[in-house]
Motif scaffolding. Structure first.
Motif, PDB file in Angstrom:
ATOM      1  N   TRP A 109       0.571  -1.495  -0.053  1.00 18.67           N
ATOM      2  CA  TRP A 109       0.278   0.175   0.026  1.00 18.67           C
ATOM      3  C   TRP A 109       0.959   0.947  -0.381  1.00 18.67           C
ATOM      4  O   TRP A 109       0.541   2.428  -0.535  1.00 18.67           O
ATOM      5  CB  TRP A 109      -0.721   0.208   1.182  1.00 18.67           C
ATOM      6  N   THR A 110       1.812   1.433   0.565  1.00 21.87           N
ATOM      7  CA  THR A 110       3.196   2.987   0.791  1.00 21.87           C
ATOM      8  C   THR A 110       3.330   2.621  -0.616  1.00 21.87           C
ATOM      9  O   THR A 110       3.139   3.683  -1.134  1.00 21.87           O
ATOM     10  CB  THR A 110       3.456   2.183   2.257  1.00 21.87           C
ATOM     11  N   ASP A 112       2.031   1.453  -2.986  1.00 25.12           N
ATOM     12  CA  ASP A 112       1.621   1.905  -4.171  1.00 25.12           C
ATOM     13  C   ASP A 112       1.068   3.646  -3.980  1.00 25.12           C
ATOM     14  O   ASP A 112       0.488   3.817  -5.059  1.00 25.12           O
ATOM     15  CB  ASP A 112       0.207   1.150  -4.160  1.00 25.12           C
ATOM     16  N   ARG A 113       0.452   4.180  -2.834  1.00 26.51           N
ATOM     17  CA  ARG A 113      -0.003   5.518  -2.780  1.00 26.51           C
ATOM     18  C   ARG A 113       1.569   6.181  -2.731  1.00 26.51           C
ATOM     19  O   ARG A 113       1.133   7.524  -2.186  1.00 26.51           O
ATOM     20  CB  ARG A 113      -0.461   4.938  -1.030  1.00 26.51           C
ATOM     21  N   GLN A 116       0.520   9.603  -4.129  1.00 22.94           N
ATOM     22  CA  GLN A 116      -0.347  10.158  -3.004  1.00 22.94           C
ATOM     23  C   GLN A 116       0.713  11.239  -2.111  1.00 22.94           C
ATOM     24  O   GLN A 116      -0.037  12.515  -1.467  1.00 22.94           O
ATOM     25  CB  GLN A 116      -1.402  10.190  -2.774  1.00 22.94           C
ATOM     26  N   VAL A 117       1.058  10.574  -1.323  1.00 20.51           N
ATOM     27  CA  VAL A 117       2.279  10.807  -0.031  1.00 20.51           C
ATOM     28  C   VAL A 117       2.519  12.249  -0.301  1.00 20.51           C
ATOM     29  O   VAL A 117       2.880  13.267   0.571  1.00 20.51           O
ATOM     30  CB  VAL A 117       2.351   9.552   0.352  1.00 20.51           C
TER      31      VAL A 117
END
Length: 135
Positions: A109-110, A112-113, A116-117
């Motif tokens: 998740w980290t 993949d995102r 956005q972060v």
């Protein structure tokens, strides 16, 4: 030595869940768990595999401490074979495999995102800088 053992016991009594979560999500704990999902490793193999993630590699001392902590929590199995030279293999227990799957999901998740972060961080920093200049 007695002081550190007392501190550990006190921390476990105060919030045992938080302590286990810290073990699972520690800098090296995450990488050890994810690597051991693939297969069992000897110590030196695991050290190389974990160190391959970049940055400074894990020291022998830190890997030893991490493995001991995860073993104590029932997540890692240490299999010492009585041969010469000594052979020790590390693998996940059933509980460890379950925890490692969850940790790997969080790591994915980290990854993949991350875009956005980074966007959110940049927006936050710009807004904060604008407020600072206005003050």
């Amino acid at each position: 030595m007695e002081v550190s053992v007392k501190r550990i016991v006190d921390a476990e009594a105060q919030c045992p869940y938080r302590l286990v979560l810290e073990h699972l999500t520690s800098r090296w704990g995450v990488l050890v768990l994810i690597e051991l999902l693939e297969r069992s490793y000897r110590f030196s193999e695991l050290r190389r595999a974990v160190s391959a993630y970049g940055g400074r590699g894990v020291s022998e001392k830190m890997l030893t401490q991490t493995l001991q902590t995860l073993e104590r929590d029932g997540l890692v199995h240490r299999d010492a074979k009585p041969v010469i030279p000594p052979r020790v293999d590390y693998s996940l227990t059933g509980l460890g495999r379950e925890a490692a799957e969850e940790v790997r999901s969080l790591a994915r998740w980290t990854h993949d995102r991350m875009g956005q972060v980074e966007t959110a961080r940049q927006a936050y920093d710009e807004a904060r800088d604008a407020r600072s200049r206005a003050s």
